[in-house]
Design a protein around this motif. Structure first.
Motif, PDB file in Angstrom:
ATOM      1  N   LYS A  31       0.822  -1.206   0.000  1.00 13.45           N
ATOM      2  CA  LYS A  31       0.000   0.000   0.000  1.00 13.45           C
ATOM      3  C   LYS A  31       0.860   1.260   0.000  1.00 13.45           C
ATOM      4  N   SER A  32       1.992   1.196   0.686  1.00 19.61           N
ATOM      5  CA  SER A  32       2.829   2.392   0.775  1.00 19.61           C
ATOM      6  C   SER A  32       3.777   2.546  -0.399  1.00 19.61           C
ATOM      7  N   ALA A  33       3.969   1.447  -1.200  1.00 22.54           N
ATOM      8  CA  ALA A  33       4.919   1.519  -2.318  1.00 22.54           C
ATOM      9  C   ALA A  33       4.368   2.408  -3.419  1.00 22.54           C
ATOM     10  N   LYS A  34       5.264   3.138  -4.077  1.00 21.20           N
ATOM     11  CA  LYS A  34       4.884   4.025  -5.165  1.00 21.20           C
ATOM     12  C   LYS A  34       5.563   3.563  -6.445  1.00 21.20           C
ATOM     13  N   PRO A  35       4.933   3.757  -7.584  1.00 21.62           N
ATOM     14  CA  PRO A  35       5.550   3.337  -8.842  1.00 21.62           C
ATOM     15  C   PRO A  35       6.848   4.100  -9.092  1.00 21.62           C
ATOM     16  N   ARG A  36       7.838   3.391  -9.745  1.00 22.92           N
ATOM     17  CA  ARG A  36       9.141   4.001 -10.006  1.00 22.92           C
ATOM     18  C   ARG A  36       9.020   5.144 -11.002  1.00 22.92           C
ATOM     19  N   GLY A  37       8.147   5.027 -11.977  1.00 23.10           N
ATOM     20  CA  GLY A  37       8.019   6.088 -12.967  1.00 23.10           C
ATOM     21  C   GLY A  37       9.164   6.042 -13.962  1.00 23.10           C
ATOM     22  N   LEU A  38       9.260   7.078 -14.783  1.00 14.74           N
ATOM     23  CA  LEU A  38      10.271   7.121 -15.841  1.00 14.74           C
ATOM     24  C   LEU A  38      11.677   7.190 -15.265  1.00 14.74           C
ATOM     25  N   PHE A  39      11.858   7.961 -14.225  1.00 17.45           N
ATOM     26  CA  PHE A  39      13.177   8.102 -13.612  1.00 17.45           C
ATOM     27  C   PHE A  39      13.178   7.377 -12.268  1.00 17.45           C
ATOM     28  N   GLY A  40      13.053   6.067 -12.341  1.00 10.48           N
ATOM     29  CA  GLY A  40      13.112   5.270 -11.132  1.00 10.48           C
ATOM     30  C   GLY A  40      14.491   5.299 -10.527  1.00 10.48           C
ATOM     31  N   VAL A  41      14.602   4.740  -9.343  1.00  8.78           N
ATOM     32  CA  VAL A  41      15.862   4.800  -8.615  1.00  8.78           C
ATOM     33  C   VAL A  41      16.977   4.154  -9.421  1.00  8.78           C
ATOM     34  N   ASN A  42      16.711   2.964  -9.994  1.00  5.70           N
ATOM     35  CA  ASN A  42      17.763   2.272 -10.737  1.00  5.70           C
ATOM     36  C   ASN A  42      18.143   3.015 -12.001  1.00  5.70           C
ATOM     37  N   LEU A  43      17.164   3.583 -12.685  1.00  6.81           N
ATOM     38  CA  LEU A  43      17.464   4.339 -13.897  1.00  6.81           C
ATOM     39  C   LEU A  43      18.268   5.592 -13.559  1.00  6.81           C
ATOM     40  N   LYS A  44      18.012   6.172 -12.425  1.00  4.10           N
ATOM     41  CA  LYS A  44      18.799   7.325 -12.012  1.00  4.10           C
ATOM     42  C   LYS A  44      20.261   6.948 -11.853  1.00  4.10           C
ATOM     43  N   TYR A  45      20.513   5.794 -11.252  1.00  2.16           N
ATOM     44  CA  TYR A  45      21.888   5.331 -11.122  1.00  2.16           C
ATOM     45  C   TYR A  45      22.540   5.177 -12.488  1.00  2.16           C
ATOM     46  N   GLN A  46      21.798   4.622 -13.435  1.00  2.00           N
ATOM     47  CA  GLN A  46      22.376   4.389 -14.751  1.00  2.00           C
ATOM     48  C   GLN A  46      22.635   5.696 -15.496  1.00  2.00           C
ATOM     49  N   LEU A  47      21.878   6.727 -15.172  1.00  2.00           N
ATOM     50  CA  LEU A  47      22.089   8.019 -15.824  1.00  2.00           C
ATOM     51  C   LEU A  47      23.307   8.752 -15.277  1.00  2.00           C
ATOM     52  N   PHE A  48      23.820   8.287 -14.134  1.00  2.00           N
ATOM     53  CA  PHE A  48      24.992   8.955 -13.571  1.00  2.00           C
ATOM     54  C   PHE A  48      26.177   8.905 -14.535  1.00  2.00           C
ATOM     55  N   ALA A  49      26.381   7.758 -15.201  1.00  2.00           N
ATOM     56  CA  ALA A  49      27.538   7.613 -16.090  1.00  2.00           C
ATOM     57  C   ALA A  49      27.483   8.607 -17.256  1.00  2.00           C
ATOM     58  N   PRO A  50      26.356   8.727 -17.976  1.00  4.10           N
ATOM     59  CA  PRO A  50      26.305   9.752 -19.017  1.00  4.10           C
ATOM     60  C   PRO A  50      26.519  11.166 -18.485  1.00  4.10           C
ATOM     61  N   VAL A  51      25.986  11.437 -17.290  1.00  4.77           N
ATOM     62  CA  VAL A  51      26.194  12.758 -16.697  1.00  4.77           C
ATOM     63  C   VAL A  51      27.675  12.978 -16.403  1.00  4.77           C
ATOM     64  N   PHE A  52      28.350  11.927 -15.884  1.00  2.91           N
ATOM     65  CA  PHE A  52      29.793  12.023 -15.653  1.00  2.91           C
ATOM     66  C   PHE A  52      30.535  12.343 -16.947  1.00  2.91           C
ATOM     67  N   CYS A  53      30.118  11.698 -18.039  1.00  3.79           N
ATOM     68  CA  CYS A  53      30.774  11.929 -19.327  1.00  3.79           C
ATOM     69  C   CYS A  53      30.601  13.376 -19.787  1.00  3.79           C
ATOM     70  N   LEU A  54      29.395  13.893 -19.647  1.00  8.31           N
ATOM     71  CA  LEU A  54      29.145  15.277 -20.051  1.00  8.31           C
ATOM     72  C   LEU A  54      29.940  16.253 -19.193  1.00  8.31           C
ATOM     73  N   LEU A  55      30.012  15.982 -17.900  1.00  4.27           N
ATOM     74  CA  LEU A  55      30.790  16.852 -17.012  1.00  4.27           C
ATOM     75  C   LEU A  55      32.271  16.797 -17.361  1.00  4.27           C
ATOM     76  N   ALA A  56      32.757  15.603 -17.720  1.00  2.80           N
ATOM     77  CA  ALA A  56      34.160  15.469 -18.100  1.00  2.80           C
ATOM     78  C   ALA A  56      34.455  16.248 -19.374  1.00  2.80           C
ATOM     79  N   LEU A  57      33.552  16.208 -20.345  1.00  2.00           N
ATOM     80  CA  LEU A  57      33.728  16.984 -21.573  1.00  2.00           C
ATOM     81  C   LEU A  57      33.695  18.477 -21.282  1.00  2.00           C
ATOM     82  N   ALA A  58      32.796  18.882 -20.390  1.00  2.00           N
ATOM     83  CA  ALA A  58      32.732  20.294 -20.016  1.00  2.00           C
ATOM     84  C   ALA A  58      34.029  20.732 -19.337  1.00  2.00           C
ATOM     85  N   LEU A  59      34.591  19.863 -18.496  1.00  2.00           N
ATOM     86  CA  LEU A  59      35.857  20.185 -17.829  1.00  2.00           C
ATOM     87  C   LEU A  59      36.986  20.297 -18.851  1.00  2.00           C
ATOM     88  N   ALA A  60      37.016  19.382 -19.830  1.00  2.00           N
ATOM     89  CA  ALA A  60      38.048  19.436 -20.876  1.00  2.00           C
ATOM     90  C   ALA A  60      37.935  20.731 -21.672  1.00  2.00           C
TER      91      ALA A  60
END
Length: 662
Positions: A31-60
């Motif tokens: 009853k207390s659980a909520k749907p993960r939605g488009l940006f579920g917890v696991n998908l958020k973790y997986q998006l960290f790597a692309p974000v790291f790549c973009l930040l690295a390019l911005a730093l370069a």
């Protein structure tokens, strides 16, 4: 016995079983659980790597623009791309020629460093996406895609003085474009079905089709596909063996066939290195002089290329081994990604060429090109290290153009620090052309433009100086030829058109302040000679021994006399300067030299010369201090006397010795 009738079984039409779905009981947890939605917890973790790549390019991008803006500007000055069919035809006569043609095209955009860096980073993004597709790298592991990007960044920023000698055109973009095509070919190879030997056919065709375009990168693509075929889901033994044999045979044989039939102008030793830079330079001895004209192979500069090739081969050999799916251990996964990025950042920083004098020279060269003489002096006044002779010469040129050389020449830090490079660097390649041009020696400027153009390839900088030298020599048809060439560049058409007004004759040149000043220095009897690639000494000897009645020439001759520290030579040039500049105040440093030499020798009577009181007072103070510190040794004396007398010719004459020239 009574017979019984057999029981007849009637066949009934089977009916489909019905499935009853019972409503599940709702627990407190559900009853207390909520749907993960488009940006579920696991998908958020997986998006960290692309974000790291973009930040690295911005730093370069930030680091390139913050620390290498002048270097990128110089790179496009030492580049040439013409929008003509003939230019394209001239590039493709060697293997990998199309790649250099593309590289020179994009290098032009460094004229605006921000635009050039944005385009370079976009290319790196394309490379990363194609690599991820080719090897099916899960999104959560996209940080590994930064490995080839970091190596590509290093190939651009670890060159230093090699930028003047590098023969490979389009260097800043060629490797990025080539690896993007390699990744696209591997993606195509993986997508092909395993039947009908389609993959083996692609391996067979890859080298002969793409070697003319990509050179050595086509060989890399062939090897990567040969390795990857053993890791595909539907691999078969016989086709894979055939593919491996075909790949090795193509890599070995195809470049040789092209050499004998098409690319005979290429050195046979370089057919397997086509489209890669050749890091072979004159050997640097302990004295800084190349005695035997031997060369040294700079292996360290190839390390980024080796890492990039190894990355693609390892990705092919470990295809499908990177775990996909959910991030089961976010902390461990995050630590691995952060450690990888940290290692790449530290590695790039460690090998990033960061030499103070090199970047100071680039800033001063940019000011010189813009005829911003005060900008050069501002840079020379803010030195944190012993300067190279190139810095000293540019400072003297700026003071000369401002008319202040004789009064404050020694007010700036001087020195002769060798260039920070593992090979011998000649000043001819650094500021030789510009120095000869601004000091009225257009023939020597033209000569070095021609020689370097033949040796390293034609560049915008060479064509610009050859245009101006032709104008100064009255060779207007030659100047027109170079102007027409520069009109086919992206950013120098306007500059070329601005030079057309000088094609009308010498009067037009005299109306321009820069050309008019140089013309005054050209009024001497020309002679054939050689500078032996030692520009400063040759230039000083030119002013000392060549004759001219022009006051501006005599001014430089007098300063050359200071440089020589030869008393007899100085007096000859000193009196010629005085006679050509009547009723003018004698520059301070010339007064100091005359006052000093008058006391050292009695050959010239200086009693009637109107020396400034400050010149005489400083001389007395210097001699008294030198007498006081005489017992301390010369090095200690230099340290003690520099703060008070380092701006005088007295200090220069007694304490600056054996200064090397380059």
């Amino acid at each position: 016995m009574k017979k019984t009738k057999p029981i007849q079984q009637t066949q009934k039409t089977p009916t489909k079983p019905t499935i009853q779905i019972k409503p599940a009981k709702l627990t407190a947890q559900s009853k207390s659980a909520k749907p993960r939605g488009l940006f579920g917890v696991n998908l958020k973790y997986q998006l960290f790597a692309p974000v790291f790549c973009l930040l690295a390019l911005a730093l370069a991008a930030f680091c390139l623009l913050s620390y290498e803006s002048e270097f990128l500007w110089k790179a496009q000055e030492l580049n040439l791309h013409l929008d003509t069919p003939l230019f394209y035809d001239q590039q493709i006569i060697v293997p990998g020629g199309w790649l250099t043609w593309m590289g020179t095209y994009f290098t032009e955009f460094f004229y605006h460093p921000v635009l050039g860096v944005v385009i370079l980073c976009l290319w790196w993004m394309v490379l990363m996406l194609l690599t991820a597709k080719a090897f099916r790298i899960p999104m959560k592991w996209w940080t590994v895609l930064l490995v080839p990007v970091a190596m590509l960044l290093l190939t651009c920023v670890d060159m230093g003085y090699l930028v003047y000698y590098l023969k490979l055109r389009g260097h800043f973009f060629s490797a990025t474009i080539a690896l993007s095509i390699v990744a696209a070919l591997v993606w195509l190879f993986r997508s092909l079905p395993g039947k009908y030997y389609l993959r083996q056919v692609l391996i067979l065709l890859c080298t002969p089709l793409f070697y003319p375009m990509l050179g050595a990168y086509a060989l890399l693509a062939t090897l990567v596909m040969a390795v990857m075929q053993w890791r595909l889901e539907d691999w078969k033994l016989i086709p894979n063996i055939i593919g491996s044999i075909v790949a090795v045979a193509c890599v070995i044989v195809v470049p040789v066939i092209y050499y004998w039939n098409v690319y005979y102008q290429t050195n046979l030793d370089n057919i397997y290195w086509a489209a890669l830079p050749l890091y072979e330079m004159p050997r640097l001895t302990s004295e800084g002089v190349d005695k035997d004209s031997s060369t040294v192979f700079l292996f360290n500069y190839y390390i980024p290329y080796i890492v990039m090739a190894a990355f693609f081969i390892v990705m092919a050999a470990t295809y499908r081994l990177l775990p996909s799916g959910k991030v089961k251990r976010p902390l461990t996964w995050g630590i691995i990604n952060v450690v990888l990025i940290a290692v790449l950042i530290v590695g790039v920083k460690q090998f990033w060429y960061d030499d103070y004098n090199f970047h100071k020279e680039l800033r001063m060269q940019r000011c010189m090109e813009q005829e911003d003489w005060q900008g050069i002096l501002d840079e020379a006044a803010d030195l944190q290290d012993e300067p190279t002779r190139a810095i000293v010469m540019m400072k003297n040129l700026a003071l000369f153009r401002q008319g202040r050389q004789g009064d404050v020449m020694y007010h700036y830090l001087t020195g002769a620090k060798p260039c920070n490079a593992p090979f011998r660097v000649n000043m001819t390649q650094v500021i030789g052309r510009s120095t000869y041009f601004f000091y009225g020696l257009p023939n020597y400027c033209y000569r070095w433009c021609m020689e370097d153009g033949v040796e390293q390839g034609w560049r915008v900088e060479y064509l610009k100086y050859m245009t101006r030298c032709a104008l100064l020599n009255g060779e207007y048809r030659v100047a027109r030829k170079y102007i027409d060439l520069l009109k086919h560049t992206r950013y120098y058409r306007e500059w070329a058109e601005s030079q057309e007004r000088f094609l009308t004759g010498e009067e037009a040149l005299k109306s321009d302040k820069n050309y008019a000043t140089i013309l005054q220095l050209m009024n001497f009897q020309d002679r054939l000679s050689s500078d032996q690639a030692i520009i400063e000494q040759f230039l000083m000897n030119h002013f000392i021994y060549d004759e001219s009645d022009e006051p501006l020439f005599q001014e430089q001759a007098a300063y050359a006399g200071l440089w020589s520290k030869d008393i007899k030579t100085f007096w000859r040039l000193f009196f010629k300067y005085a006679n050509s500049h009547p009723n003018q105040h004698m520059p301070t440093h010339l007064q100091e030299a005359a006052y000093l030499y008058g006391h050292l020798e009695n050959n010239v009577d200086i009693s009637g010369m109107p020396f400034d009181e400050n010149v005489k007072k400083t001389y007395d103070q210097f001699m008294a201090a030198a007498q006081r510190y005489a017992s301390m040794g010369e090095e200690k004396m230099k340290e003690l006397l520099f703060q008070q007398f380092g701006h005088t010719f007295y200090y220069e004459y007694y304490l600056v010795r054996n200064q090397k020239l380059y």
